[in-house]
Design a protein around this motif. Structure first.
Motif, PDB file in Angstrom:
ATOM      1  N   LYS A   1      64.109  -1.059  59.100  1.00 22.04           N
ATOM      2  CA  LYS A   1      64.232  -2.613  58.698  1.00 22.04           C
ATOM      3  C   LYS A   1      65.658  -3.088  59.497  1.00 22.04           C
ATOM      4  CE  LYS A   1      66.128  -4.676  54.443  1.00 22.04           C
ATOM      5  NZ  LYS A   1      66.705  -4.636  53.180  1.00 22.04           N
ATOM      6  N   ASN A   2      66.546  -2.203  59.983  1.00 22.41           N
ATOM      7  CA  ASN A   2      67.847  -2.774  60.570  1.00 22.41           C
ATOM      8  C   ASN A   2      67.606  -2.885  62.149  1.00 22.41           C
ATOM      9  OD1 ASN A   2      69.023  -2.988  57.941  1.00 22.41           O
ATOM     10  ND2 ASN A   2      69.549  -1.040  58.012  1.00 22.41           N
ATOM     11  N   LYS A   3      66.951  -2.105  62.681  1.00 25.98           N
ATOM     12  CA  LYS A   3      66.830  -2.428  64.355  1.00 25.98           C
ATOM     13  C   LYS A   3      66.079  -3.567  64.611  1.00 25.98           C
ATOM     14  CE  LYS A   3      69.308   0.889  64.624  1.00 25.98           C
ATOM     15  NZ  LYS A   3      69.912   0.679  63.105  1.00 25.98           N
ATOM     16  N   GLU A   4      66.439  -3.983  65.862  1.00 20.01           N
ATOM     17  CA  GLU A   4      65.633  -5.103  66.405  1.00 20.01           C
ATOM     18  C   GLU A   4      64.657  -4.804  67.395  1.00 20.01           C
ATOM     19  OE1 GLU A   4      68.768  -7.486  68.387  1.00 20.01           O
ATOM     20  OE2 GLU A   4      70.105  -7.439  66.671  1.00 20.01           O
ATOM     21  N   TYR A   5      63.176  -5.033  66.971  1.00 18.98           N
ATOM     22  CA  TYR A   5      62.210  -4.901  67.872  1.00 18.98           C
ATOM     23  C   TYR A   5      60.918  -5.828  67.323  1.00 18.98           C
ATOM     24  CZ  TYR A   5      61.235  -1.990  63.720  1.00 18.98           C
ATOM     25  OH  TYR A   5      60.874  -1.635  62.393  1.00 18.98           O
ATOM     26  N   THR A   6      60.081  -5.779  68.073  1.00 22.09           N
ATOM     27  CA  THR A   6      58.828  -6.603  67.826  1.00 22.09           C
ATOM     28  C   THR A   6      57.486  -5.954  68.101  1.00 22.09           C
ATOM     29  OG1 THR A   6      59.799  -8.813  68.778  1.00 22.09           O
ATOM     30  CG2 THR A   6      57.552  -8.659  68.516  1.00 22.09           C
ATOM     31  N   ILE A   7      56.713  -5.860  67.077  1.00 20.01           N
ATOM     32  CA  ILE A   7      55.445  -5.033  67.094  1.00 20.01           C
ATOM     33  C   ILE A   7      54.190  -5.871  67.415  1.00 20.01           C
ATOM     34  CG2 ILE A   7      53.832  -3.546  65.687  1.00 20.01           C
ATOM     35  CD1 ILE A   7      56.149  -3.235  63.746  1.00 20.01           C
ATOM     36  N   ILE A   8      53.420  -5.187  68.551  1.00 20.34           N
ATOM     37  CA  ILE A   8      52.087  -5.374  68.663  1.00 20.34           C
ATOM     38  C   ILE A   8      51.331  -4.323  68.453  1.00 20.34           C
ATOM     39  CG2 ILE A   8      50.385  -6.710  70.475  1.00 20.34           C
ATOM     40  CD1 ILE A   8      52.914  -7.494  71.887  1.00 20.34           C
TER      41      ILE A   8
ATOM     42  N   GLN B   1      58.641   7.579  70.133  1.00 17.55           N
ATOM     43  CA  GLN B   1      58.764   8.364  68.830  1.00 17.55           C
ATOM     44  C   GLN B   1      58.476   7.303  67.543  1.00 17.55           C
ATOM     45  OE1 GLN B   1      61.493  11.621  68.489  1.00 17.55           O
ATOM     46  NE2 GLN B   1      62.208  10.839  70.464  1.00 17.55           N
ATOM     47  N   ILE B   2      58.968   6.295  67.627  1.00 18.63           N
ATOM     48  CA  ILE B   2      58.945   5.457  66.429  1.00 18.63           C
ATOM     49  C   ILE B   2      57.412   4.798  66.588  1.00 18.63           C
ATOM     50  CG2 ILE B   2      59.734   3.090  65.541  1.00 18.63           C
ATOM     51  CD1 ILE B   2      61.467   5.834  65.084  1.00 18.63           C
ATOM     52  N   ALA B   3      57.050   4.351  67.932  1.00 17.72           N
ATOM     53  CA  ALA B   3      55.869   3.929  68.078  1.00 17.72           C
ATOM     54  C   ALA B   3      54.813   4.868  67.382  1.00 17.72           C
ATOM     55  CB  ALA B   3      55.358   3.638  69.387  1.00 17.72           C
TER      56      ALA B   3
ATOM     57  N   ILE C   1      54.443   2.263  73.774  1.00 12.73           N
ATOM     58  CA  ILE C   1      53.102   2.262  73.356  1.00 12.73           C
ATOM     59  C   ILE C   1      52.877   3.776  72.959  1.00 12.73           C
ATOM     60  CG2 ILE C   1      50.815   1.735  73.930  1.00 12.73           C
ATOM     61  CD1 ILE C   1      51.972  -0.434  75.603  1.00 12.73           C
ATOM     62  N   ASP C   2      52.202   3.946  71.867  1.00 13.13           N
ATOM     63  CA  ASP C   2      51.582   5.106  71.250  1.00 13.13           C
ATOM     64  C   ASP C   2      50.319   4.725  70.800  1.00 13.13           C
ATOM     65  OD1 ASP C   2      51.261   7.676  71.346  1.00 13.13           O
ATOM     66  OD2 ASP C   2      52.825   8.239  70.075  1.00 13.13           O
ATOM     67  N   GLU C   3      49.293   5.666  70.559  1.00 12.81           N
ATOM     68  CA  GLU C   3      48.214   5.522  69.811  1.00 12.81           C
ATOM     69  C   GLU C   3      47.959   6.223  68.689  1.00 12.81           C
ATOM     70  OE1 GLU C   3      44.895   7.914  71.692  1.00 12.81           O
ATOM     71  OE2 GLU C   3      46.497   8.176  73.261  1.00 12.81           O
ATOM     72  N   SER C   4      46.787   5.891  67.944  1.00  5.19           N
ATOM     73  CA  SER C   4      46.488   6.510  66.653  1.00  5.19           C
ATOM     74  C   SER C   4      44.788   6.438  66.988  1.00  5.19           C
ATOM     75  CB  SER C   4      46.946   5.609  65.330  1.00  5.19           C
ATOM     76  OG  SER C   4      46.395   6.204  64.190  1.00  5.19           O
TER      77      SER C   4
ATOM     78  N   LEU D   1      56.027  -1.094  70.697  1.00  9.42           N
ATOM     79  CA  LEU D   1      57.270  -1.909  70.144  1.00  9.42           C
ATOM     80  C   LEU D   1      58.260  -2.420  71.264  1.00  9.42           C
ATOM     81  CD1 LEU D   1      56.801  -0.006  67.920  1.00  9.42           C
ATOM     82  CD2 LEU D   1      59.114   0.805  67.858  1.00  9.42           C
ATOM     83  N   ILE D   2      58.228  -3.897  71.214  1.00  4.19           N
ATOM     84  CA  ILE D   2      58.981  -4.415  72.406  1.00  4.19           C
ATOM     85  C   ILE D   2      60.569  -4.340  71.908  1.00  4.19           C
ATOM     86  CG2 ILE D   2      59.322  -6.688  73.480  1.00  4.19           C
ATOM     87  CD1 ILE D   2      56.594  -7.510  72.614  1.00  4.19           C
ATOM     88  N   ILE D   3      61.360  -4.013  72.836  1.00  4.46           N
ATOM     89  CA  ILE D   3      62.588  -3.482  72.388  1.00  4.46           C
ATOM     90  C   ILE D   3      63.591  -4.237  73.626  1.00  4.46           C
ATOM     91  CG2 ILE D   3      64.569  -2.237  71.660  1.00  4.46           C
ATOM     92  CD1 ILE D   3      62.328  -0.118  70.737  1.00  4.46           C
ATOM     93  N   GLU D   4      64.750  -5.032  73.284  1.00  2.00           N
ATOM     94  CA  GLU D   4      65.451  -5.230  74.525  1.00  2.00           C
ATOM     95  C   GLU D   4      66.429  -4.153  75.036  1.00  2.00           C
ATOM     96  OE1 GLU D   4      69.284  -8.331  75.346  1.00  2.00           O
ATOM     97  OE2 GLU D   4      68.458  -8.099  73.283  1.00  2.00           O
ATOM     98  N   VAL D   5      66.513  -4.116  76.214  1.00  2.89           N
ATOM     99  CA  VAL D   5      66.953  -2.565  76.712  1.00  2.89           C
ATOM    100  C   VAL D   5      68.490  -2.567  76.092  1.00  2.89           C
ATOM    101  CG1 VAL D   5      67.808  -1.595  78.936  1.00  2.89           C
ATOM    102  CG2 VAL D   5      65.759  -2.802  78.952  1.00  2.89           C
TER     103      VAL D   5
END
Length: 266
Positions: A102-109, A209-211, A12-15, A36-40
């Protein structure tokens, strides 16, 4: 013999500003948290190492002094990112970065709060805006985990001594007492840790960093969706949102994103 549940982590990161500043400017009035929800397993084998390769390709550095991706530094092409002053290099990096997203597996909230309306509604009883957004993320993150019979923990960027202590206490409260909408068992079944993990930006955490790079664009899109701003800050932000559109958390059966992957708290 039953399989062990999949393990996830949300980064989690903020803006925006997390204080009640009383200002009406977009950057001050609206706070956005993106998780970003990412499987370990995916994070360890694909997400993190491939982000390091991307960084090393464009910003060569010693592993002992890693390059930390930060949106403002990238935009202003300062520090390690001076190489992006070359238009061709910038174009190539942007393309590779978008392909990574585009190619990585993650879910955004992403949760955005209108702090002015929030404090007007609750007055002196107004909850801390960052904590309020965090709770909204935790409710949806744990719904995701419980639906898939998975478990997960939470890692956010450290913001400093007092603020970190307050955030840890807010997290513990959710874990032990639940929220207005969910009982404690709902969270305890999903969360693998009673404590939130907080790491500084310099810790070189790929997920945060991606968040950080997504948070501003995702917040802006929600503000545009709610007719609170008219224009994108830049074209690239709009492109990012198009790329990650399919990554948002959504209702499993009807595909609805608002209320699941995008939340606006007015």
């Amino acid at each position: 013999m039953s399989k062990a549940p999949k393990h996830y982590r949300i980064y989690i990161d903020e803006s925006g500003d997390h204080t009640y500043s009383g200002e009406d400017k977009q950057g001050k009035r609206y706070l956005g948290l993106t998780g970003l929800i990412i499987e370990v397993e995916h994070y360890c084998t694909k997400f993190q190492p491939e982000l390091e390769i991307l960084k090393q390709n464009y910003f060569p550095h010693s592993p002992d002094e890693p390059v930390i991706l930060h949106r403002k530094d990238l935009i202003n092409k300062r520090g390690s990112f001076w190489r992006l002053r070359d238009p061709q290099k910038e174009k190539s990096f942007n393309e590779d970065f978008l392909n990574f997203l585009k190619n990585k597996e993650y879910t955004i909230i992403t949760v955005v709060i209108d702090k002015n309306n929030h404090v007007e509604r609750y007055q002196k009883a107004a909850p801390h805006p960052y904590h309020f957004c965090m709770i909204a993320i935790l409710e949806r993150y744990c719904s995701f985990l419980n639906f898939y019979n998975a478990v997960g923990d939470v890692l956010a960027e450290s913001r400093g001594g007092k603020e970190d202590l307050q955030l840890k206490e807010a997290y513990r409260s959710v874990y032990s007492s639940g929220t207005q909408f969910r009982d404690p068992e709902f969270f305890q079944m999903a969360l693998s840790s009673k404590e939130i993990k907080l790491k500084p930006k310099l810790a070189n955490i790929a997920g945060t960093q991606i968040a950080d790079l997504l948070a501003h664009s995702c917040k802006t899109e929600i503000l545009i969706d709610n007719n609170l701003v008219e224009k994108w800050g830049n074209v690239f932000s709009r492109t990012i949102c198009k790329i990650v559109k399919s990554k948002y958390n959504q209702h499993v059966f009807n595909g609805k994103i608002y209320g699941y992957g995008k939340v606006f708290l007015s």
